[in-house]
Write a protein that holds these residues in place. Structure first.
Motif, PDB file in Angstrom:
ATOM      1  N   LEU A 100       0.811  -1.218   0.000  1.00  0.00           N
ATOM      2  CA  LEU A 100       0.000   0.000   0.000  1.00  0.00           C
ATOM      3  C   LEU A 100       0.846   1.270   0.000  1.00  0.00           C
ATOM      4  N   MET A 101       2.150   1.095  -0.098  1.00  0.00           N
ATOM      5  CA  MET A 101       3.067   2.224  -0.116  1.00  0.00           C
ATOM      6  C   MET A 101       3.503   2.531  -1.557  1.00  0.00           C
ATOM      7  N   PRO A 102       4.256   3.600  -1.795  1.00  0.00           N
ATOM      8  CA  PRO A 102       4.742   3.876  -3.152  1.00  0.00           C
ATOM      9  C   PRO A 102       5.560   2.702  -3.691  1.00  0.00           C
ATOM     10  N   ASP A 103       5.589   2.546  -5.007  1.00  0.00           N
ATOM     11  CA  ASP A 103       6.394   1.460  -5.574  1.00  0.00           C
ATOM     12  C   ASP A 103       7.816   1.913  -5.895  1.00  0.00           C
ATOM     13  N   ASP A 104       8.136   3.151  -5.542  1.00  0.00           N
ATOM     14  CA  ASP A 104       9.508   3.633  -5.762  1.00  0.00           C
ATOM     15  C   ASP A 104      10.031   4.403  -4.543  1.00  0.00           C
ATOM     16  N   GLY A 105       9.434   4.172  -3.381  1.00  0.00           N
ATOM     17  CA  GLY A 105       9.878   4.850  -2.169  1.00  0.00           C
ATOM     18  C   GLY A 105       9.320   4.161  -0.947  1.00  0.00           C
ATOM     19  N   VAL A 144      -2.482 -17.382   1.510  1.00  0.00           N
ATOM     20  CA  VAL A 144      -2.693 -16.138   2.244  1.00  0.00           C
ATOM     21  C   VAL A 144      -2.487 -14.920   1.351  1.00  0.00           C
ATOM     22  N   ILE A 145      -3.254 -13.881   1.609  1.00  0.00           N
ATOM     23  CA  ILE A 145      -3.030 -12.556   1.023  1.00  0.00           C
ATOM     24  C   ILE A 145      -2.441 -11.707   2.135  1.00  0.00           C
ATOM     25  N   THR A 146      -1.246 -11.157   1.900  1.00  0.00           N
ATOM     26  CA  THR A 146      -0.500 -10.510   2.969  1.00  0.00           C
ATOM     27  C   THR A 146      -0.225  -9.045   2.672  1.00  0.00           C
ATOM     28  N   PHE A 147      -0.644  -8.177   3.586  1.00  0.00           N
ATOM     29  CA  PHE A 147      -0.307  -6.761   3.499  1.00  0.00           C
ATOM     30  C   PHE A 147       1.066  -6.559   4.117  1.00  0.00           C
ATOM     31  N   SER A 148       2.009  -6.134   3.276  1.00  0.00           N
ATOM     32  CA  SER A 148       3.379  -5.906   3.703  1.00  0.00           C
ATOM     33  C   SER A 148       3.903  -4.741   2.868  1.00  0.00           C
ATOM     34  N   GLY A 149       5.061  -4.891   2.235  1.00  0.00           N
ATOM     35  CA  GLY A 149       5.505  -3.880   1.273  1.00  0.00           C
ATOM     36  C   GLY A 149       6.524  -2.890   1.785  1.00  0.00           C
ATOM     37  N   ASN A 150       6.540  -1.708   1.155  1.00  0.00           N
ATOM     38  CA  ASN A 150       7.585  -0.700   1.382  1.00  0.00           C
ATOM     39  C   ASN A 150       7.208   0.259   2.512  1.00  0.00           C
ATOM     40  N   GLY A 151       6.892  -0.294   3.674  1.00  0.00           N
ATOM     41  CA  GLY A 151       6.531   0.559   4.800  1.00  0.00           C
ATOM     42  C   GLY A 151       5.355  -0.006   5.570  1.00  0.00           C
ATOM     43  N   GLU A 152       4.684   0.852   6.322  1.00  0.00           N
ATOM     44  CA  GLU A 152       3.609   0.436   7.219  1.00  0.00           C
ATOM     45  C   GLU A 152       2.250   0.535   6.533  1.00  0.00           C
ATOM     46  N   PRO A 153       1.587  -0.609   6.268  1.00  0.00           N
ATOM     47  CA  PRO A 153       0.345  -0.588   5.494  1.00  0.00           C
ATOM     48  C   PRO A 153      -0.795   0.204   6.134  1.00  0.00           C
ATOM     49  N   THR A 154      -0.849   0.229   7.457  1.00  0.00           N
ATOM     50  CA  THR A 154      -1.966   0.922   8.115  1.00  0.00           C
ATOM     51  C   THR A 154      -1.871   2.441   8.017  1.00  0.00           C
ATOM     52  N   LEU A 155      -0.775   2.964   7.481  1.00  0.00           N
ATOM     53  CA  LEU A 155      -0.662   4.411   7.256  1.00  0.00           C
ATOM     54  C   LEU A 155      -1.502   4.862   6.068  1.00  0.00           C
ATOM     55  N   HIS A 156      -1.911   3.922   5.216  1.00  0.00           N
ATOM     56  CA  HIS A 156      -2.738   4.295   4.062  1.00  0.00           C
ATOM     57  C   HIS A 156      -4.073   4.838   4.573  1.00  0.00           C
ATOM     58  N   PRO A 157      -4.493   6.028   4.121  1.00  0.00           N
ATOM     59  CA  PRO A 157      -5.724   6.633   4.656  1.00  0.00           C
ATOM     60  C   PRO A 157      -6.988   5.839   4.365  1.00  0.00           C
ATOM     61  N   GLU A 158      -6.940   4.947   3.357  1.00  0.00           N
ATOM     62  CA  GLU A 158      -8.100   4.122   3.030  1.00  0.00           C
ATOM     63  C   GLU A 158      -7.908   2.672   3.500  1.00  0.00           C
TER      64      GLU A 158
END
Length: 262
Positions: free
Chosen positions: A30-35, A85-99
């Protein structure tokens, strides 16, 4: 201070990959794909330090996440591919996404449509669990995996480097209690040095403090693990399987279900 290390994921939906903890996992970033965007700046983060910047692509909108996920799930089902499983992970903290709460709602709906037996997991550093909407969304997923790397304030701040001074061990442990019986606590165990300061969250004092915190929180399960990939701080040392097993035994003797991952 450390090596040049940058974001791992360059798309919103990635994988599937084989997770040592979760099985065949389709990832959602849920974070940028380049940051990188994170409320922690962990010394061991495989996506690198926050200093690399937030990139230029921004956070993917809810509609983009849902469409990308549906496209991938549909293609996987047509191909007969397995999914655990579908896993929320990625380039940072997923719960920071406003949606984030709405995205969880979409994900559960799509999971039920395409892979009803798959779990939905969120890997979170627990910095947003004080927000009621975020907490309620986390309570809806199958595996709500919440970080607690140390129950000693100075050690937590040294390893995790939270952005907010208001984030403290006492405050987060108290709030983690709302997930008693359902949440999974994830603890990274490591040793090393950072800027001349010694790091070791495997000492008797550290493990005793963690066990006390686990007892308060009453999680469904505890996951302890150690470094598996390269880290931005070079002077970190992996804790081996034998020692992880010993620490797991101590936690288990306290009446807490635990799994260890080398």
């Amino acid at each position: 201070m450390g090596k040049e290390q940058t974001v791992l994921f360059h798309s919103t939906v990635f994988g599937p990959i084989h997770s040592r903890r979760l099985g065949v996992s389709l990832g959602i970033n849920l974070m940028p794909d380049d940051g990188k965007v994170c409320s922690f700046d962990c010394l061991y983060c495989e996506a690198g330090y926050n200093a690399q910047g937030t990139g230029s692509t921004g956070l993917p909108p809810r509609e983009t996440v849902a469409q990308s996920l549906e496209n991938r799930l549909n293609a996987m089902r047509l191909a007969g591919d397995p999914l655990d499983v579908i896993t929320f992970s990625g380039n940072g903290e997923p719960t920071l996404h406003p949606e984030f709460p709405e995205i969880i709602e979409d994900t559960l709906r799509l999971r039920d449509k395409y892979y009803p037996l798959a779990k939905v997991s969120v890997l979170t550093n627990a910095t947003r669990i004080f927000d009621p909407a975020t907490a309620e969304a986390l309570k809806r997923v199958d595996n709500n995996i919440l970080k607690l790397d140390s129950a000693v304030e100075d050690t937590m701040r040294l390893i995790d480097r939270p952005a907010s001074k208001d984030f403290t061990v006492e405050r987060v442990v108290e709030s983690l209690c709302q997930f008693g019986g359902t949440g999974i606590i994830q603890t990274m165990l490591l040793r090393g040095e950072h800027c001349g300061r010694r790091i070791d969250n495997t000492t008797q004092e550290e493990i005793d403090a963690l066990v006390d915190a686990y007892r308060r929180i009453r999680p469904k399960e505890v996951m302890i693990y150690s470094i598996d990939r390269s880290t931005p701080e070079e002077n970190l040392v992996k804790v081996g399987k034998e020692e992880l097993d010993r620490i797991a035994s101590v936690i288990r003797e306290a009446g807490i279900k635990v799994q260890g991952y080398e």
